[in-house]
Design a protein around this motif. Sequence first.
Motif, PDB file in Angstrom:
ATOM      1  N   SER A 290       0.833  -1.197   0.000  1.00 43.48           N
ATOM      2  CA  SER A 290       0.000   0.000   0.000  1.00 43.48           C
ATOM      3  C   SER A 290       0.869   1.249   0.000  1.00 43.48           C
ATOM      4  CB  SER A 290      -0.906  -0.004   1.232  1.00 43.48           C
ATOM      5  OG  SER A 290      -1.675   1.168   1.286  1.00 43.48           O
ATOM      6  N   PHE A 291       0.529   2.193  -0.864  1.00 46.86           N
ATOM      7  CA  PHE A 291       1.235   3.466  -0.975  1.00 46.86           C
ATOM      8  C   PHE A 291       0.249   4.605  -0.735  1.00 46.86           C
ATOM      9  CE2 PHE A 291       3.386   0.319  -3.513  1.00 46.86           C
ATOM     10  CZ  PHE A 291       4.737   0.553  -3.296  1.00 46.86           C
ATOM     11  N   SER A 292       0.774   5.796  -0.562  1.00 47.32           N
ATOM     12  CA  SER A 292      -0.072   6.962  -0.326  1.00 47.32           C
ATOM     13  C   SER A 292      -0.907   7.290  -1.555  1.00 47.32           C
ATOM     14  CB  SER A 292       0.802   8.167   0.042  1.00 47.32           C
ATOM     15  OG  SER A 292       0.007   9.296   0.309  1.00 47.32           O
ATOM     16  N   ASP A 293      -2.045   7.939  -1.331  1.00 51.77           N
ATOM     17  CA  ASP A 293      -2.919   8.349  -2.433  1.00 51.77           C
ATOM     18  C   ASP A 293      -2.149   9.222  -3.421  1.00 51.77           C
ATOM     19  OD1 ASP A 293      -5.251   8.523  -3.878  1.00 51.77           O
ATOM     20  OD2 ASP A 293      -6.180  10.033  -2.588  1.00 51.77           O
ATOM     21  N   HIS A 294      -2.360   8.987  -4.707  1.00 54.28           N
ATOM     22  CA  HIS A 294      -1.684   9.699  -5.798  1.00 54.28           C
ATOM     23  C   HIS A 294      -0.167   9.454  -5.813  1.00 54.28           C
ATOM     24  CE1 HIS A 294      -5.395  11.935  -6.545  1.00 54.28           C
ATOM     25  NE2 HIS A 294      -5.443  12.227  -5.261  1.00 54.28           N
ATOM     26  N   TRP A 295       0.247   8.311  -5.324  1.00 53.48           N
ATOM     27  CA  TRP A 295       1.674   7.997  -5.230  1.00 53.48           C
ATOM     28  C   TRP A 295       2.327   7.987  -6.612  1.00 53.48           C
ATOM     29  CZ3 TRP A 295       4.685   7.425  -0.963  1.00 53.48           C
ATOM     30  CH2 TRP A 295       5.932   6.849  -1.118  1.00 53.48           C
ATOM     31  N   ARG A 296       3.505   8.577  -6.688  1.00 51.23           N
ATOM     32  CA  ARG A 296       4.299   8.526  -7.921  1.00 51.23           C
ATOM     33  C   ARG A 296       5.321   7.399  -7.786  1.00 51.23           C
ATOM     34  NH1 ARG A 296       5.794  14.333 -10.550  1.00 51.23           N
ATOM     35  NH2 ARG A 296       3.678  15.143 -10.746  1.00 51.23           N
TER      36      ARG A 296
END
Length: 364
Positions: A290-296
């Motif tokens: 899981s990554f942060s929202d809008h992750w690049r």
Amino acid sequence: MQRLIMWFQQHIRNGTLSPALDLALVPFAFAYGVGGRFRSYLYRLGFLKTRSLSCPVISVGNLTVGGTGKTPLVIALAQWLHNQGKRVGVVSRGYGRNDEKQILLVSDGKKILLDSQKAGDEPILIATRCPGIPVIVGTNRYAAGRQLLSQFLCDVLILDDGFQHLALKRDANLLLVDEESRFGNGYLLPRGPLREPSIGIERATALIVTRASSTKNSVIAQLCTSASLEMPIAISNFFLAGFVNLRTGELLSPEALSGKRCIAFCGIANPNSFSSMLEGAGVTIHEFLSFSDHWRYTSEDLQTIWNSTEGCSPKLVITTEKDAVKICHRLPASLEVVAARMELEWKEGQESLEEHLMYAVNQG
């Protein structure tokens, strides 16, 4: 910095900040609330202007940060209005793009003109799912809307994530509330997930409850008591429509991956909803990243994901369509990578909501 933001967002959303940090954020949340109320008063008194466009505007937004399902609703509304014979355009801020000051045309309805770094992930997804509908991004939504209308004939514009964007008049103001997370811990940013106090619900012309497992639940009762009785209230949920093969574009059935093991990853505001959906489809998740929202996604991030497939046979990776627009040109040949396609379904109130929208479009 991205990982610090991800950690903070998760704790805000889950209400698991330490007591000391929670206490430290109280004055910041207070200042945020005072600033928001002062800004609203300036609009109400006319010191800040609310401007109108030359066609009706339907705004889709929420009171909390991320995760209520705005993008699937924008897609569903755009497709529905288009099928009703209306010429539709979409205006979005384009959160997370390289230069948010620029107004850029994402799609002319025939071709997608930008990548996710220049446009933002959600506008690219909207443009991909809504052929025939132009999409534009700009922090100044009024200026972006004017530019879109100067290039295309539109009967209606959909304003993505526009509930707090008071500078643009709207003819229908749709407010989304997630049945699962609701208003979080009830506190304003940065102490909680609220962008404004829940009294802001009074500006809505219609309420849409998302991720509702039943039409009879407490959040709907609360909304009915706090909202105008004349306001349409629609109940909705999201369902898995299938899996898109990112290499071929083929849409697989929702049952196609049942019984298979996979690596799953996402960078969305509500990652638990994604993992639960996969498990509901019979997919065994070997590892969930899981990554942060809008992750690049960096090359290192992707390599970590690809390497995680060592324990899977066949080597299968599943992500969301929102994440897929950022990685679709960076796929290793040895892996099968698919994106879960989520669509909205109405459980109750669809007819009254559609009547409300058509009235706004025809009278605007």
